[in-house]
Design an enzyme around this catalytic site. Structure first.
Site, PDB file in Angstrom:
ATOM      1  N   HIS A 237      63.802-124.032 -24.960  1.00  0.00           N
ATOM      2  CA  HIS A 237      63.883-122.656 -24.441  1.00  0.00           C
ATOM      3  C   HIS A 237      63.153-122.489 -23.102  1.00  0.00           C
ATOM      4  CE1 HIS A 237      65.211-121.341 -28.478  1.00  0.00           C
ATOM      5  NE2 HIS A 237      64.197-122.014 -28.965  1.00  0.00           N
TER       6      HIS A 237
HETATM    7  O1  RIB Z   1      62.023-117.903 -29.160  1.00  0.00           O
HETATM    8  C1  RIB Z   1      61.614-119.023 -28.414  1.00  0.00           C
HETATM    9  C2  RIB Z   1      60.302-118.761 -27.760  1.00  0.00           C
HETATM   10  O2  RIB Z   1      59.313-118.538 -28.743  1.00  0.00           O
HETATM   11  C3  RIB Z   1      59.800-119.968 -26.941  1.00  0.00           C
HETATM   12  O3  RIB Z   1      59.031-119.502 -25.866  1.00  0.00           O
HETATM   13  C4  RIB Z   1      58.932-120.698 -27.906  1.00  0.00           C
HETATM   14  O4  RIB Z   1      57.900-121.443 -27.241  1.00  0.00           O
HETATM   15  C5  RIB Z   1      58.319-119.556 -28.661  1.00  0.00           C
HETATM   16  O5  RIB Z   1      57.233-119.065 -27.902  1.00  0.00           O
END
Ligand code: RIB
Ligand code: CA
Length: 308
Positions: A237
């Site tokens: 992500h």
């Molecule tokens: O939903 C994904 C996010 O939540 C990413 O930033 C992961 O590191 C968590 O923080």
């Protein structure tokens, strides 16, 4: 020199990979890292940021400690994804360096005041950024862009309605989305279409100590996505948010009105994206709607391989 950024982060496996990508990319210059509670407690996310910077011998980059809880909601660690340490998997030594003096919010205010064109890249809950806007009225004029990993048009990962970063501190997110700053939302709709697969990770495993670290992070982190989604690959992500600052060639975005649900469950933390412009409200966010997943992954892996 490249685009000056501050990475606001809650390491976290994908946060760590995002930081490594930034350090491997000449298109960006990391002015500093600011920690926030999210994936794990503030103490653990701060320690993890220090560990990563030490591993790649970049302790010249300061880590400033941020907020240890959301503005209103209870702190809740996503240990089910990132483990008790927040970086389970590799056996990283305790850091020998300490965080820099000064709160994260004050560091960000100073950085955007001293430098032109600074881009904030928050990849955890938006608590530090929300507090920055409250503590320094008018600071939003000094911030060129905010490129967040967070939100979603049409899905949730921590609840059916919401993505974790927004859900964790919806009030802070609300402040960011209503700030008037040029905000880009790199949400689940695109990160879930840009998966890192084991075959590419094996290239990293053979590529040296940093590649080996990323592979060890992935081995733990991928287990969650296999169990939860049944996927053969895992989303990185936060690295996609950094990649979008490196180059705008990976993401397709649309300028739309986005509103954060700051109410109770089941809607808590939902990002209502007015994709078909039905609200009549002015767009306030560049929303990620499409992604060149393989193109992003190839650049990510090549850049990570370049780190020694
Ligand atoms: O939903 C994904 C996010 O939540 C990413 O930033 C992961 O590191 C968590 O923080
Ligand atoms: Ca994160």
């Amino acid at each position: 020199m490249g685009t000056k950024i501050v990475l606001d982060t809650d390491p976290g496996h994908d946060d760590a990979i995002a930081l490594l990508l930034a350090l491997a990319s000449p298109e960006v210059e990391v002015l500093g890292v600011t920690s926030v509670s999210g994936n794990q407690t503030l103490e653990k996310t701060t320690t993890n940021a220090l560990k990563i910077l030490e591993f790649v011998d970049r302790t010249d980059i300061p880590v400033h400690v941020g907020c240890d809880r959301p503005l209103v909601r209870e702190q809740w660690a996503a240990a089910y994804v990132h483990g008790e340490s927040g970086l389970d998997g590799p056996d990283l030594p305790d850091p020998t360096t300490k965080p820099a003096e000064g709160h994260a919010v004050d560091f960000i205010a100073q950085a955007v005041s001293e430098h032109e064109g600074v881009v904030l890249v928050p990849v955890g809950p938006l608590t530090n950024i929300g507090l920055l806007l409250a503590r320094y009225p008018g600071i939003e004029e000094r911030i060129a862009r905010v490129v967040i990993m967070g939100g979603a048009i049409a899905e949730g990962n921590v609840t059916p309605a919401a993505e974790f970063n927004i859900w964790a501190d919806p009030e802070a997110a609300h402040r960011v989305f209503t700030s008037g700053i040029d905000v880009t939302m790199v949400g689940l709709d695109v990160t879930h279409k840009a998966l890192l697969f084991p075959q590419k990770v094996d290239e990293l495993r053979e590529a040296g100590r940093v590649g080996g670290l990323v592979a060890a992070l992935y081995d733990f982190y991928h287990g969650h996505h296999q169990r939860m989604y049944g996927w053969e690959g895992s989303p990185v992500h936060d690295a996609l948010a950094v990649a979008h600052v490196v180059s705008d060639r990976f993401l397709q975005t649309e300028h739309r009105y986005v509103e954060v649900d700051i109410g109770p469950e089941p809607g808590r933390g939902r990002t209502y994206v007015d994709l078909w412009q039905r609200s009549g409200k002015e767009p306030n966010c560049h929303v990620g709607v499409g992604v060149d997943g393989p193109g992003f992954i190839d650049v990510l892996v090549d850049r990570l391989k370049s780190l020694k």
